[in-house]
Write a protein that holds these residues in place. Structure first.
Motif, PDB file in Angstrom:
ATOM      1  N   ALA A 183       0.828  -1.219   0.000  1.00 34.12           N
ATOM      2  CA  ALA A 183       0.000   0.000   0.000  1.00 34.12           C
ATOM      3  C   ALA A 183       0.857   1.262   0.000  1.00 34.12           C
ATOM      4  O   ALA A 183       0.348   2.357  -0.243  1.00 34.12           O
ATOM      5  CB  ALA A 183      -0.928  -0.017   1.213  1.00 34.12           C
ATOM      6  N   PHE A 185       2.779   2.567   2.644  1.00 31.63           N
ATOM      7  CA  PHE A 185       2.776   3.340   3.889  1.00 31.63           C
ATOM      8  C   PHE A 185       3.973   2.959   4.757  1.00 31.63           C
ATOM      9  O   PHE A 185       4.314   1.774   4.878  1.00 31.63           O
ATOM     10  CB  PHE A 185       1.481   3.108   4.676  1.00 31.63           C
ATOM     11  CG  PHE A 185       0.253   3.527   3.935  1.00 31.63           C
ATOM     12  CD1 PHE A 185       0.114   4.832   3.466  1.00 31.63           C
ATOM     13  CD2 PHE A 185      -0.766   2.612   3.690  1.00 31.63           C
ATOM     14  CE1 PHE A 185      -1.032   5.218   2.771  1.00 31.63           C
ATOM     15  CE2 PHE A 185      -1.908   2.994   2.995  1.00 31.63           C
ATOM     16  CZ  PHE A 185      -2.039   4.299   2.529  1.00 31.63           C
ATOM     17  N   PHE A 194      -3.837   8.758   9.418  1.00 29.53           N
ATOM     18  CA  PHE A 194      -4.390   8.211   8.173  1.00 29.53           C
ATOM     19  C   PHE A 194      -5.664   8.944   7.772  1.00 29.53           C
ATOM     20  O   PHE A 194      -6.628   9.026   8.533  1.00 29.53           O
ATOM     21  CB  PHE A 194      -4.656   6.708   8.320  1.00 29.53           C
ATOM     22  CG  PHE A 194      -3.429   5.862   8.100  1.00 29.53           C
ATOM     23  CD1 PHE A 194      -2.375   5.902   9.004  1.00 29.53           C
ATOM     24  CD2 PHE A 194      -3.314   5.046   6.976  1.00 29.53           C
ATOM     25  CE1 PHE A 194      -1.218   5.147   8.801  1.00 29.53           C
ATOM     26  CE2 PHE A 194      -2.160   4.285   6.772  1.00 29.53           C
ATOM     27  CZ  PHE A 194      -1.119   4.337   7.678  1.00 29.53           C
ATOM     28  N   ALA A 198      -6.281   7.138   2.325  1.00 26.68           N
ATOM     29  CA  ALA A 198      -5.297   6.163   2.788  1.00 26.68           C
ATOM     30  C   ALA A 198      -5.985   4.979   3.473  1.00 26.68           C
ATOM     31  O   ALA A 198      -5.560   3.834   3.319  1.00 26.68           O
ATOM     32  CB  ALA A 198      -4.312   6.838   3.738  1.00 26.68           C
ATOM     33  N   LYS A 201      -7.364   2.645   0.926  1.00 23.78           N
ATOM     34  CA  LYS A 201      -6.264   1.891   0.314  1.00 23.78           C
ATOM     35  C   LYS A 201      -5.768   0.787   1.244  1.00 23.78           C
ATOM     36  O   LYS A 201      -5.540  -0.354   0.830  1.00 23.78           O
ATOM     37  CB  LYS A 201      -5.118   2.858  -0.009  1.00 23.78           C
ATOM     38  CG  LYS A 201      -3.865   2.187  -0.489  1.00 23.78           C
ATOM     39  CD  LYS A 201      -3.610   2.513  -1.930  1.00 23.78           C
ATOM     40  CE  LYS A 201      -2.390   1.792  -2.443  1.00 23.78           C
ATOM     41  NZ  LYS A 201      -1.975   2.241  -3.752  1.00 23.78           N
ATOM     42  N   LEU A 202      -5.628   1.141   2.507  1.00 17.07           N
ATOM     43  CA  LEU A 202      -5.163   0.164   3.502  1.00 17.07           C
ATOM     44  C   LEU A 202      -6.147  -1.000   3.605  1.00 17.07           C
ATOM     45  O   LEU A 202      -5.753  -2.168   3.624  1.00 17.07           O
ATOM     46  CB  LEU A 202      -5.007   0.855   4.856  1.00 17.07           C
ATOM     47  CG  LEU A 202      -4.444   0.014   5.994  1.00 17.07           C
ATOM     48  CD1 LEU A 202      -2.994  -0.352   5.733  1.00 17.07           C
ATOM     49  CD2 LEU A 202      -4.558   0.765   7.321  1.00 17.07           C
ATOM     50  N   THR A 205      -6.014  -3.200   0.528  1.00 18.41           N
ATOM     51  CA  THR A 205      -4.771  -3.972   0.472  1.00 18.41           C
ATOM     52  C   THR A 205      -4.789  -5.113   1.475  1.00 18.41           C
ATOM     53  O   THR A 205      -4.290  -6.211   1.199  1.00 18.41           O
ATOM     54  CB  THR A 205      -3.565  -3.043   0.712  1.00 18.41           C
ATOM     55  OG1 THR A 205      -3.652  -1.923  -0.161  1.00 18.41           O
ATOM     56  CG2 THR A 205      -2.256  -3.784   0.447  1.00 18.41           C
ATOM     57  N   GLN A 264       7.908   3.419   0.641  1.00 21.80           N
ATOM     58  CA  GLN A 264       7.062   3.686   1.805  1.00 21.80           C
ATOM     59  C   GLN A 264       7.585   4.908   2.545  1.00 21.80           C
ATOM     60  O   GLN A 264       8.491   4.798   3.372  1.00 21.80           O
ATOM     61  CB  GLN A 264       7.045   2.460   2.733  1.00 21.80           C
ATOM     62  CG  GLN A 264       6.459   1.219   2.079  1.00 21.80           C
ATOM     63  CD  GLN A 264       6.783  -0.044   2.861  1.00 21.80           C
ATOM     64  OE1 GLN A 264       7.689  -0.790   2.517  1.00 21.80           O
ATOM     65  NE2 GLN A 264       6.033  -0.305   3.926  1.00 21.80           N
ATOM     66  N   ALA A 268       2.586   9.761   3.241  1.00 19.40           N
ATOM     67  CA  ALA A 268       1.660   9.190   2.260  1.00 19.40           C
ATOM     68  C   ALA A 268       0.315   8.846   2.905  1.00 19.40           C
ATOM     69  O   ALA A 268      -0.712   8.782   2.211  1.00 19.40           O
ATOM     70  CB  ALA A 268       2.270   7.943   1.626  1.00 19.40           C
ATOM     71  N   GLU A 269       0.337   8.645   4.231  1.00 23.57           N
ATOM     72  CA  GLU A 269      -0.903   8.261   4.922  1.00 23.57           C
ATOM     73  C   GLU A 269      -1.856   9.438   5.115  1.00 23.57           C
ATOM     74  O   GLU A 269      -3.021   9.237   5.454  1.00 23.57           O
ATOM     75  CB  GLU A 269      -0.565   7.631   6.280  1.00 23.57           C
ATOM     76  CG  GLU A 269      -0.023   8.593   7.320  1.00 23.57           C
ATOM     77  CD  GLU A 269       1.464   8.891   7.170  1.00 23.57           C
ATOM     78  OE1 GLU A 269       2.053   8.499   6.143  1.00 23.57           O
ATOM     79  OE2 GLU A 269       2.024   9.520   8.083  1.00 23.57           O
ATOM     80  N   ARG A 270      -1.384  10.669   4.902  1.00 27.86           N
ATOM     81  CA  ARG A 270      -2.205  11.847   5.232  1.00 27.86           C
ATOM     82  C   ARG A 270      -3.153  12.258   4.100  1.00 27.86           C
ATOM     83  O   ARG A 270      -3.412  13.449   3.932  1.00 27.86           O
ATOM     84  CB  ARG A 270      -1.301  13.039   5.572  1.00 27.86           C
ATOM     85  CG  ARG A 270      -0.498  12.854   6.849  1.00 27.86           C
ATOM     86  CD  ARG A 270       0.392  14.054   7.090  1.00 27.86           C
ATOM     87  NE  ARG A 270       1.213  13.918   8.283  1.00 27.86           N
ATOM     88  CZ  ARG A 270       0.821  14.273   9.520  1.00 27.86           C
ATOM     89  NH1 ARG A 270      -0.383  14.793   9.712  1.00 27.86           N
ATOM     90  NH2 ARG A 270       1.633  14.110  10.543  1.00 27.86           N
ATOM     91  N   ARG A 271      -3.589  11.321   3.315  1.00 26.19           N
ATOM     92  CA  ARG A 271      -4.479  11.695   2.228  1.00 26.19           C
ATOM     93  C   ARG A 271      -5.925  11.329   2.554  1.00 26.19           C
ATOM     94  O   ARG A 271      -6.160  10.377   3.294  1.00 26.19           O
ATOM     95  CB  ARG A 271      -4.070  11.031   0.921  1.00 26.19           C
ATOM     96  CG  ARG A 271      -2.818  11.638   0.323  1.00 26.19           C
ATOM     97  CD  ARG A 271      -2.368  10.830  -0.876  1.00 26.19           C
ATOM     98  NE  ARG A 271      -2.015   9.479  -0.465  1.00 26.19           N
ATOM     99  CZ  ARG A 271      -2.328   8.372  -1.144  1.00 26.19           C
ATOM    100  NH1 ARG A 271      -3.001   8.468  -2.245  1.00 26.19           N
ATOM    101  NH2 ARG A 271      -1.972   7.183  -0.708  1.00 26.19           N
TER     102      ARG A 271
END
Length: 271
Positions: A183, A185, A194, A198, A201-202, A205, A264, A268-271
């Motif tokens: 993913a 992260f 998150f 994100a 996506k998590l 995945t 990673q 990237a998790e802050r979307r």
DNA sequence: ATTCTTGTTGCATC
DNA sequence: AGATGCAACAAGAA
């Protein structure tokens, strides 16, 4: 390495005994895996019972017998199930063995003994089975419940959170690393950072890795393709199969964690 | 000899 | 009160 798919594989190793009757039971009396059990009583109840069915959920297994008997097994870190006849050489770690009519014996083997045997008899469902969280591959597992859980565990690294069985049943160390790698992260990203994109996506995945693992490892213990992180994460010096860059290994959330710094990145998790 | 380990739990601390 | 971190459990492998 008993996580979700390995447990599913091991569950079926006892299926050769389904429909047969229990002829006898043997225990390794002092083994930690049998702690808290009245082994004499359970042996007496099991003897003569018919083995009906096997089940796996998360990292827990259940084996149902006639007379409302349930045997629960958790494989811990090094447990495994085997089926064998008289020819099978004994090991020092055959802590619990059920001898079936027809000559097939069912073995629970666990050198390190982080595993556990559970017992239940009754009309209902044992607590240890009923309390298992909804499977990741069910509709009840969705972005909403993941979001709520991540918010509650907001200050913990996502790697540690994915190992929590109360919400991610069956996920273990390698699956958590595989999910975060696929993913994109960073394993140290705080769960509370998150965003909705994100989290979707998590969640997707997680479902994908569970599906893939069940098809490959759960089916016949095939080796996962080289394109998975799985094959590259076990020792220092591995290369990311996507970026071909160096993989890093450090302890995060109390467990050895392997990730690709190129793929990673924090943020990237802050979307 | 020393360090490492794929899981969970109970306890101390924040 | 609830969340978080960590030692402990046992024993083989590197």
């Amino acid at each position: 390495m008993p996580e979700l798919a390995e447990v599913e594989y091991f569950r079926r190793q006892w299926n050769a005994g389904i429909g047969k009757k229990v002829v006898g039971v043997s225990w390794h009396k002092t083994a930690r895996v049998n702690r808290g059990l009245n082994t004499v009583k359970i042996s007496r109840l099991l003897k003569g019972a018919t083995f009906y069915s096997s089940h796996a959920a998360a990292k827990q297994m259940a084996f149902r017998f006639s007379n409302g008997i349930w045997i629960g097994l958790h494989l811990g870190m090094t447990g495994r199930l085997e089926c064998g006849d008289e020819q099978r050489a004994p090991t020092p770690y055959d802590h619990f063995v059920i001898k079936m009519s027809g000559g097939k014996n069912l073995f629970f083997v666990d050198p390190r003994q982080f595993g556990r045997v559970l017992f239940y008899q009754g009309d209902g469902v044992p607590d240890w089975w009923a309390k298992i969280a909804p499977p990741i591959l069910s509709k009840a597992f969705n972005a909403e419940v993941v979001a709520a859980f991540l918010e509650r565990r907001s200050r913990a690294p996502i790697k540690a959170v994915l190992l929590m069985q109360e919400r991610f049943p069956g996920i273990g160390n390698w699956m958590a690393d595989e999910v975060l790698w696929r993913a994109g992260f960073h394993p140290s990203a705080k769960a509370g950072n998150f965003g909705p994109v994100a989290i979707k996506k998590l969640t997707a995945t997680l479902k994908k890795v569970c599906t893939d693992a069940m098809r490959v490892i759960g089916k016949d213990w095939s080796d996962p393709p080289r394109t998975w992180l799985f094959n590259h994460r076990w020792s220092d010096g591995g290369k990311c199969p996507h970026s071909k860059q160096h993989l890093k290994r450090t302890e995060i959330g109390g467990r050895t964690t392997c990730w690709s710094p190129a793929k990673q990145k924090l943020g990237a998790e802050r979307r």
